[in-house]
Design an enzyme around this catalytic site. Structure first.
Site, PDB file in Angstrom:
ATOM      1  N   GLU A 103       0.774  -1.410   0.038  1.00  0.00           N
ATOM      2  CA  GLU A 103       0.038   0.004   0.016  1.00  0.00           C
ATOM      3  C   GLU A 103       0.745   1.064   0.123  1.00  0.00           C
ATOM      4  O   GLU A 103       1.898   1.329   0.641  1.00  0.00           O
ATOM      5  CB  GLU A 103      -0.822  -0.005   1.178  1.00  0.00           C
TER       6      GLU A 103
ATOM      7  N   CYS B  19       3.343   8.788   0.942  1.00  0.00           N
ATOM      8  CA  CYS B  19       3.859   7.924   2.028  1.00  0.00           C
ATOM      9  C   CYS B  19       4.300   6.568   1.253  1.00  0.00           C
ATOM     10  O   CYS B  19       3.211   5.655   1.023  1.00  0.00           O
ATOM     11  CB  CYS B  19       2.964   7.792   3.196  1.00  0.00           C
TER      12      CYS B  19
ATOM     13  N   CYS C 152       6.742  -6.563   7.272  1.00  0.00           N
ATOM     14  CA  CYS C 152       7.724  -6.222   7.995  1.00  0.00           C
ATOM     15  C   CYS C 152       8.259  -7.265   9.100  1.00  0.00           C
ATOM     16  O   CYS C 152       7.458  -8.020   9.616  1.00  0.00           O
ATOM     17  CB  CYS C 152       7.322  -5.036   9.048  1.00  0.00           C
TER      18      CYS C 152
ATOM     19  N   CYS D  88       6.578  -4.165  16.071  1.00  0.00           N
ATOM     20  CA  CYS D  88       6.271  -3.420  16.976  1.00  0.00           C
ATOM     21  C   CYS D  88       4.777  -3.420  17.493  1.00  0.00           C
ATOM     22  O   CYS D  88       3.844  -3.804  16.758  1.00  0.00           O
ATOM     23  CB  CYS D  88       6.406  -1.917  16.424  1.00  0.00           C
TER      24      CYS D  88
ATOM     25  N   CYS E 274       1.777  -1.672  16.086  1.00  0.00           N
ATOM     26  CA  CYS E 274       1.638  -1.252  14.435  1.00  0.00           C
ATOM     27  C   CYS E 274       0.838  -2.587  13.744  1.00  0.00           C
ATOM     28  O   CYS E 274       1.363  -3.684  14.018  1.00  0.00           O
ATOM     29  CB  CYS E 274       3.098  -1.167  13.830  1.00  0.00           C
TER      30      CYS E 274
ATOM     31  N   GLY F  57       7.020  -1.531   6.174  1.00  0.00           N
ATOM     32  CA  GLY F  57       8.101  -2.189   6.147  1.00  0.00           C
ATOM     33  C   GLY F  57       9.513  -1.292   6.820  1.00  0.00           C
ATOM     34  O   GLY F  57       9.046  -0.041   7.225  1.00  0.00           O
ATOM     35  N   GLU F  58      10.518  -1.951   7.115  1.00  0.00           N
ATOM     36  CA  GLU F  58      11.557  -1.041   7.727  1.00  0.00           C
ATOM     37  C   GLU F  58      12.696  -0.896   6.550  1.00  0.00           C
ATOM     38  O   GLU F  58      13.352  -1.876   6.354  1.00  0.00           O
ATOM     39  CB  GLU F  58      12.308  -2.031   8.707  1.00  0.00           C
TER      40      GLU F  58
ATOM     41  N   SER G  74      11.901   7.049   7.466  1.00  0.00           N
ATOM     42  CA  SER G  74      11.737   6.560   9.203  1.00  0.00           C
ATOM     43  C   SER G  74      12.235   5.547   9.425  1.00  0.00           C
ATOM     44  O   SER G  74      12.029   4.456   8.680  1.00  0.00           O
ATOM     45  CB  SER G  74      10.235   6.813   9.251  1.00  0.00           C
TER      46      SER G  74
ATOM     47  N   SER H 169      11.657   6.402  14.872  1.00  0.00           N
ATOM     48  CA  SER H 169      10.636   5.882  15.910  1.00  0.00           C
ATOM     49  C   SER H 169      11.041   5.583  17.150  1.00  0.00           C
ATOM     50  O   SER H 169      11.375   4.467  17.410  1.00  0.00           O
ATOM     51  CB  SER H 169      10.037   4.702  15.107  1.00  0.00           C
TER      52      SER H 169
ATOM     53  N   HIS I 199       9.259   6.442  20.470  1.00  0.00           N
ATOM     54  CA  HIS I 199       8.188   5.750  21.216  1.00  0.00           C
ATOM     55  C   HIS I 199       8.454   5.374  22.665  1.00  0.00           C
ATOM     56  O   HIS I 199       7.164   5.283  23.211  1.00  0.00           O
ATOM     57  CB  HIS I 199       7.375   4.692  20.566  1.00  0.00           C
TER      58      HIS I 199
ATOM     59  N   ASN J  30      -3.128   5.380  16.249  1.00  0.00           N
ATOM     60  CA  ASN J  30      -4.106   4.927  15.344  1.00  0.00           C
ATOM     61  C   ASN J  30      -4.857   3.600  15.620  1.00  0.00           C
ATOM     62  O   ASN J  30      -3.849   2.617  15.163  1.00  0.00           O
ATOM     63  CB  ASN J  30      -3.723   5.306  13.839  1.00  0.00           C
TER      64      ASN J  30
ATOM     65  N   CYS K 117      -0.809   6.448   9.998  1.00  0.00           N
ATOM     66  CA  CYS K 117       0.094   6.023  10.218  1.00  0.00           C
ATOM     67  C   CYS K 117      -0.035   4.698  11.134  1.00  0.00           C
ATOM     68  O   CYS K 117      -0.629   4.192  11.770  1.00  0.00           O
ATOM     69  CB  CYS K 117       0.811   6.669  11.243  1.00  0.00           C
TER      70      CYS K 117
HETATM   71  N1  SAH Z   1       9.461   0.927   9.899  1.00  0.00           N
HETATM   72  C1  SAH Z   1       9.723   2.376   9.793  1.00  0.00           C
HETATM   73  C2  SAH Z   1       8.782   3.033   8.993  1.00  0.00           C
HETATM   74  C3  SAH Z   1       7.312   2.681   8.824  1.00  0.00           C
HETATM   75  S1  SAH Z   1       6.247   3.027  10.238  1.00  0.00           S
HETATM   76  C4  SAH Z   1       9.269   3.012  11.238  1.00  0.00           C
HETATM   77  O1  SAH Z   1       9.018   2.052  12.101  1.00  0.00           O
HETATM   78  O2  SAH Z   1      10.058   3.983  11.393  1.00  0.00           O
HETATM   79  C5  SAH Z   1       5.785   4.872  10.064  1.00  0.00           C
HETATM   80  C6  SAH Z   1       5.682   5.487  11.449  1.00  0.00           C
HETATM   81  O3  SAH Z   1       4.193   4.904  12.039  1.00  0.00           O
HETATM   82  C7  SAH Z   1       6.442   4.975  12.525  1.00  0.00           C
HETATM   83  O4  SAH Z   1       6.756   6.002  13.485  1.00  0.00           O
HETATM   84  C8  SAH Z   1       5.579   3.824  13.433  1.00  0.00           C
HETATM   85  O5  SAH Z   1       6.043   3.911  14.634  1.00  0.00           O
HETATM   86  C9  SAH Z   1       4.300   4.556  13.350  1.00  0.00           C
HETATM   87  N2  SAH Z   1       3.208   3.670  13.698  1.00  0.00           N
HETATM   88  C10 SAH Z   1       3.005   2.413  13.569  1.00  0.00           C
HETATM   89  N3  SAH Z   1       2.009   2.028  13.974  1.00  0.00           N
HETATM   90  C11 SAH Z   1       1.080   3.141  14.223  1.00  0.00           C
HETATM   91  C12 SAH Z   1      -0.137   3.506  14.836  1.00  0.00           C
HETATM   92  N4  SAH Z   1      -1.099   2.325  14.729  1.00  0.00           N
HETATM   93  N5  SAH Z   1      -0.549   4.511  15.192  1.00  0.00           N
HETATM   94  C13 SAH Z   1       0.207   5.687  15.235  1.00  0.00           C
HETATM   95  N6  SAH Z   1       1.524   5.509  14.501  1.00  0.00           N
HETATM   96  C14 SAH Z   1       1.987   4.318  14.221  1.00  0.00           C
HETATM   97 FE1  SF4 Z   2       7.840  -2.411  11.099  1.00  0.00          FE
HETATM   98 FE2  SF4 Z   2       7.649   0.242  11.387  1.00  0.00          FE
HETATM   99 FE3  SF4 Z   2       5.594  -1.281  11.766  1.00  0.00          FE
HETATM  100 FE4  SF4 Z   2       7.542  -1.540  13.587  1.00  0.00          FE
HETATM  101  S1  SF4 Z   2       6.539   0.415  13.101  1.00  0.00           S
HETATM  102  S2  SF4 Z   2       6.639  -3.090  12.654  1.00  0.00           S
HETATM  103  S3  SF4 Z   2       9.437  -1.360  11.904  1.00  0.00           S
HETATM  104  S4  SF4 Z   2       6.680  -0.936   9.905  1.00  0.00           S
END
Ligand code: SAH
Ligand code: SF4
Length: 377
Positions: A109, A122, A129, A133, A136, A187-188, A219, A241, A243, A318, A361
């Site tokens: 996506e 984006c 991934c 996390c 996520c 993805g990372e 990111s 990220s 957190h 979210n 996000c």
């Molecule tokens: N994998 C990378 C980039 C993709 S995630 C990373 O983790 O940085 C992009 C951003 O969205 C990251 O900061 C991630 O922590 C945040 N994110 C993931 N799940 C989320 C959620 N449910 N609500 C808000 N932000 C979220």
């Molecule tokens: Fe992967 Fe980023 Fe989601 Fe963590 S926040 S699971 S690194 S996409």
């Protein structure tokens, strides 16, 4: 990284090279091998690159300053195909979410977020991934594979097709809809470093899409050994990220912290090349109710990032189906943001976009599952 399926495996037999993923020097090498004379090479590369990335042409037939014979040769060797849009949803706030099907395999996506002064796309770097996390949605999907450079660039090309956002005679003076790029989709990106680097270099090239490095933000969850390379080898802006402000909390939220903990991460950022007030690091901080949103967390955060030119992006959590967390109360977010702001850091609260279509996000997840792919093998 070990449980990757090698993304260079070519499953389709029709193996034209996709131009979207080639740098100018790659194109030059290919054209030379096809017999283009040395003295013509740089002109031909420039023409081809511009038609492809600046004018967005999908067929060689449109490349009118190339001879018919040369166009026929090119179309036998190369394709300019984008990933196919198999679903498009438009949010009430104008955000668009695209589901792509790759010509190789898998679905992923991309989100386009229009704003008054800019339009941000984006993009995803992987299908799924390997990291998980806990807050996520993408993290609940096993990694299927890395995206190829042409798929990274192709997400932008396909969205620009959909928005009629290419330069051309008719609208050459219009402002482009896609002005900024964030690598914050599925993805990372630092676990697919070479492909992401190649893709971003192509979109920065000023004979093509020409998106400035300062309008691109990558990111990462904190893949420490690759962080400096974002500056030294790509040159775009960096977001981390974070957190969590203690290893205990961050281990839970961003499990990669067990491999590279907060201390190692912060030490790496303190020595990040070219850090300055004009090129600050963005810390992303998802606000989770009663998990990481106290004033004590805010105080620890400010202490941790002391002396790192940075800004803090507070992201309201979210929710997604099955998630265990709750979004922080607005009052808590306000107190947190005010403390950080008083300490001298810009701390905007990110406005969730596309929530009604699950495009915000961390909400991206495709139906592709690794098992499906393994069956194909
Ligand atoms: N994998 C990378 C980039 C993709 S995630 C990373 O983790 O940085 C992009 C951003 O969205 C990251 O900061 C991630 O922590 C945040 N994110 C993931 N799940 C989320 C959620 N449910 N609500 C808000 N932000 C979220
Ligand atoms: Fe992967 Fe980023 Fe989601 Fe963590 S926040 S699971 S690194 S996409």
């Amino acid at each position: 990284m070990d449980n990757y399926i090698n993304s260079s495996i070519k499953l389709d037999l029709h193996s034209k090279i996709n131009l979207l993923g080639l740098s100018k020097s790659d194109i030059s090498r290919h054209l030379y091998n096809l017999g283009v004379e040395k003295k013509e090479l740089s002109m031909r590369v420039q023409q081809l690159f511009s038609w492809t990335h600046s004018h967005g042409k999908k067929s060689f037939d449109y490349m009118t300053n190339l001879s018919k014979e040369f166009r026929d040769l090119l179309s036998k060797e190369f394709s300019i195909s984008r990933p196919q849009i198999i679903n498009k949803q438009i949010s009430i706030d104008g955000t668009r979410k695209y589901l792509f099907k790759s010509e190789n395999f898998g679905e992923f996506e991309t989100v386009f977020i229009p704003e008054d002064e800019r339009g941000t796309i984006c993009i995803s770097s992987q299908i799924g991934c390997t990291l998980n996390c806990s807050f996520c949605h993408t993290g609940t999907q096993k990694l299927v594979r890395n995206l190829e450079p042409h798929e990274i660039v192709g997400q932008i090309s396909a969205v620009k097709d959909d928005l009629s956002d290419w330069c051309g005679k008719k609208n050459s003076t219009l402002k482009r809809a896609v002005s900024n790029v964030v690598v914050m989709g599925m993805g990372e990106p630092l676990y697919n470093f070479e492909n992401v680097k190649q893709g971003l270099k192509i979109i920065m090239d000023n004979e093509g899409l020409s998106i400035s490095r300062k309008k691109i933000t990558l990111s990462t969850s904190g893949v420490v050994p690759y962080i400096h390379k974002v500056s030294s080898e790509i040159g775009c802006l960096l977001a981390i990220s974070l957190h969590g402000t203690t290893d205990e909390i961050r281990n839970e939220l961003v499990p990669i912290n067990r491999k590279w903990n907060i201390q190692e991460l912060i030490a790496t950022l303190k020595s990040y090349p070219n850090l300055s007030n004009t090129e600050r690091i963005t810390f992303e901080y998802v606000m989770l109710r009663k998990v990481n949103d106290s004033l004590a967390d805010a105080k620890r955060l400010v202490k941790l990032i002391k002396n790192i030119p940075s800004k803090i992006n507070l992201i309201p959590f979210n929710p997604w189906p099955g998630s265990n967390y709750k979004t922080s109360e607005p009052e808590k977010v306000k107190i947190f943001a005010n403390y950080v702001k008083k300490a001298g850091y810009s701390s905007p609260v990110r406005k969730p976009r596309g929530v009604d279509i699950m495009a915000a996000c961390g909400q991206l997840k495709s139906d592709s599952v690794r098992e499906k792919v393994l069956k194909k093998n």
